[in-house]
Scaffold this motif. Sequence first.
Motif, PDB file in Angstrom:
ATOM      1  N   CYS A  41       2.041   3.613  -5.293  1.00  0.00           N
ATOM      2  CA  CYS A  41       1.557   2.908  -6.482  1.00  0.00           C
ATOM      3  C   CYS A  41       0.364   2.001  -6.137  1.00  0.00           C
ATOM      4  N   HIS A  44      11.101  -0.974  -4.262  1.00  0.00           N
ATOM      5  CA  HIS A  44      12.406  -1.498  -4.677  1.00  0.00           C
ATOM      6  C   HIS A  44      12.969  -2.439  -3.627  1.00  0.00           C
ATOM      7  N   GLY A  85       5.041   0.270 -10.090  1.00  0.00           N
ATOM      8  CA  GLY A  85       5.835   1.051  -9.141  1.00  0.00           C
ATOM      9  C   GLY A  85       7.302   0.665  -9.183  1.00  0.00           C
ATOM     10  N   THR A  89       5.453  -3.731  -4.446  1.00  0.00           N
ATOM     11  CA  THR A  89       6.133  -3.824  -3.149  1.00  0.00           C
ATOM     12  C   THR A  89       7.392  -2.953  -3.062  1.00  0.00           C
ATOM     13  N   MET A 128      17.691  -2.309 -10.267  1.00  0.00           N
ATOM     14  CA  MET A 128      17.428  -0.866 -10.436  1.00  0.00           C
ATOM     15  C   MET A 128      18.716  -0.127 -10.805  1.00  0.00           C
ATOM     16  N   ALA A 163       0.844  -1.210   0.000  1.00  0.00           N
ATOM     17  CA  ALA A 163       0.000   0.000   0.000  1.00  0.00           C
ATOM     18  C   ALA A 163       0.867   1.243   0.000  1.00  0.00           C
ATOM     19  N   MET A 179      14.340   7.022  -9.889  1.00  0.00           N
ATOM     20  CA  MET A 179      13.907   8.368 -10.262  1.00  0.00           C
ATOM     21  C   MET A 179      14.059   9.370  -9.147  1.00  0.00           C
ATOM     22  N   GLY A 180      14.362   8.888  -7.937  1.00  0.00           N
ATOM     23  CA  GLY A 180      14.491   9.820  -6.821  1.00  0.00           C
ATOM     24  C   GLY A 180      13.142  10.433  -6.472  1.00  0.00           C
ATOM     25  N   GLU A 213      -0.716  -5.145   3.166  1.00  0.00           N
ATOM     26  CA  GLU A 213       0.424  -4.242   3.441  1.00  0.00           C
ATOM     27  C   GLU A 213       1.205  -4.777   4.643  1.00  0.00           C
ATOM     28  N   GLY A 224       3.840   3.327   2.373  1.00  0.00           N
ATOM     29  CA  GLY A 224       5.173   3.055   1.850  1.00  0.00           C
ATOM     30  C   GLY A 224       6.099   4.245   2.038  1.00  0.00           C
ATOM     31  N   GLY A 225       6.813   4.593   0.965  1.00  0.00           N
ATOM     32  CA  GLY A 225       7.818   5.660   1.056  1.00  0.00           C
ATOM     33  C   GLY A 225       7.288   7.035   0.720  1.00  0.00           C
ATOM     34  N   ALA A 226       5.967   7.194   0.746  1.00  0.00           N
ATOM     35  CA  ALA A 226       5.394   8.448   0.247  1.00  0.00           C
ATOM     36  C   ALA A 226       4.880   9.369   1.356  1.00  0.00           C
TER      37      ALA A 226
END
Length: 322
Positions: free
Chosen positions: A79, A228, A279, A226, A252, A76, A291-292, A100, A107-109
């Motif tokens: 993406c 990177h 994602g 999920t 990656m 979750a 993409m950072g 999740e 996630g990382g957002a």
Amino acid sequence: MGPFNGDDGNNGNGNGNGTTASRPGTLSKPLADLMGSWDDFAFAPIRESTVSRAMTRRYFADLDAYAESDVVIVGAGSCGLSAAYTLATLRPSLRIAVVEAGVAPGGGAWLGGQLFSAMVMRKPADVFLAEVGVPFEDEGDYVVVRHAALFTSTVLARVLALPNVKLFNATAVEDLITRPVVAADGSTSVRVAGVVTNWTLVSMHHDDQSCMDPNTINAPLVISTTGHDGPFGAFSVKRLVSMRQVETLGGMRGLDMGAAEDAIVKGTREVVPGLIVGGMELSELDGANRMGPTFGAMALSGVKAAEEALKVFDLRKAQNDE
Ligand SMILES: Cc1cc2nc3c(=O)[nH]c(=O)nc-3n(C[C@H](O)[C@H](O)[C@H](O)COP(=O)(O)OP(=O)(O)OC[C@H]3O[C@@H](n4cnc5c(N)ncnc54)[C@H](O)[C@@H]3O)c2cc1C
């Protein structure tokens, strides 16, 4: 009385201690009436078992209902949440489980780059922000959300309010359910037909505790987002390698914002029958650039994942029902 209408099976009044309880539908006083009169304040009565049953009854009903899902979304992050929102909105008849591993979805957002606050999205990802109702500043070719948490909390709220989506957080996908596919030349491959789950805390202790078997969710289609590679990341694509459905991961590549975002959105696809990958997990499979801190590709990869899911859903469901 329906299963969720407050019938506790104790003394019939919903709180088990003999006092008169409010019936469902009785609204509390307006907030303004509460303020300034705290000396007379008291919560409505409740018995501890009522709280317990209110939670467990719903959770186990959900586990029962979603044991056969239409689509499982693994992860979750930005993406996965975008995919869940798009798919559940476009096809409200689908039963969608979001699994999740973390306690906190998102996630990382929750932050921008280097733990800064602002979240940058290049156009045309602004259309997704407008669709879900996230305010942003228009800077021309790109837009800025004042705080990444505003994006994540808004999308999360929209997803959780959808009646056809259930979020199972603190739950890890430990494996994929597969079915054999025999080609005309006799060669065999697999179709993904669901996920194997466990409490994340249990998953983390397989090395020092034994006999902790998992649970399962059957579904004709799984969307894996999920993230990177990491302790939990890139889960499904790594599993595809170990079950020999993919020879090797591309890994990656270095950062190139221009190339990376287009590649992730365009590449979001059904990788093996029944498994769509989107994602940053896809960057590990395809060897796409990282993409950072620019997040438009995550949102639009989720939208594309939903679109790919709708293209193949009926076929995969028919195969699943055979
Ligand atoms: C160290 C680090 C490096 C980063 N590098 C980049 C980068 O190069 N490029 C970039 O764009 N962004 C990067 N980011 C930012 C950010 O993580 C990503 O852009 C973005 O969050 C990826 O979105 P996603 O939805 O693909 O995955 P994520 O936001 O990572 O979400 C994946 C979710 O899946 C869950 N999950 C993972 N495995 C499982 C499992 N087995 N079962 C259930 N749930 C699972 C995770 O808990 C997580 O919530 C980085 C973040 C960190 C912390």
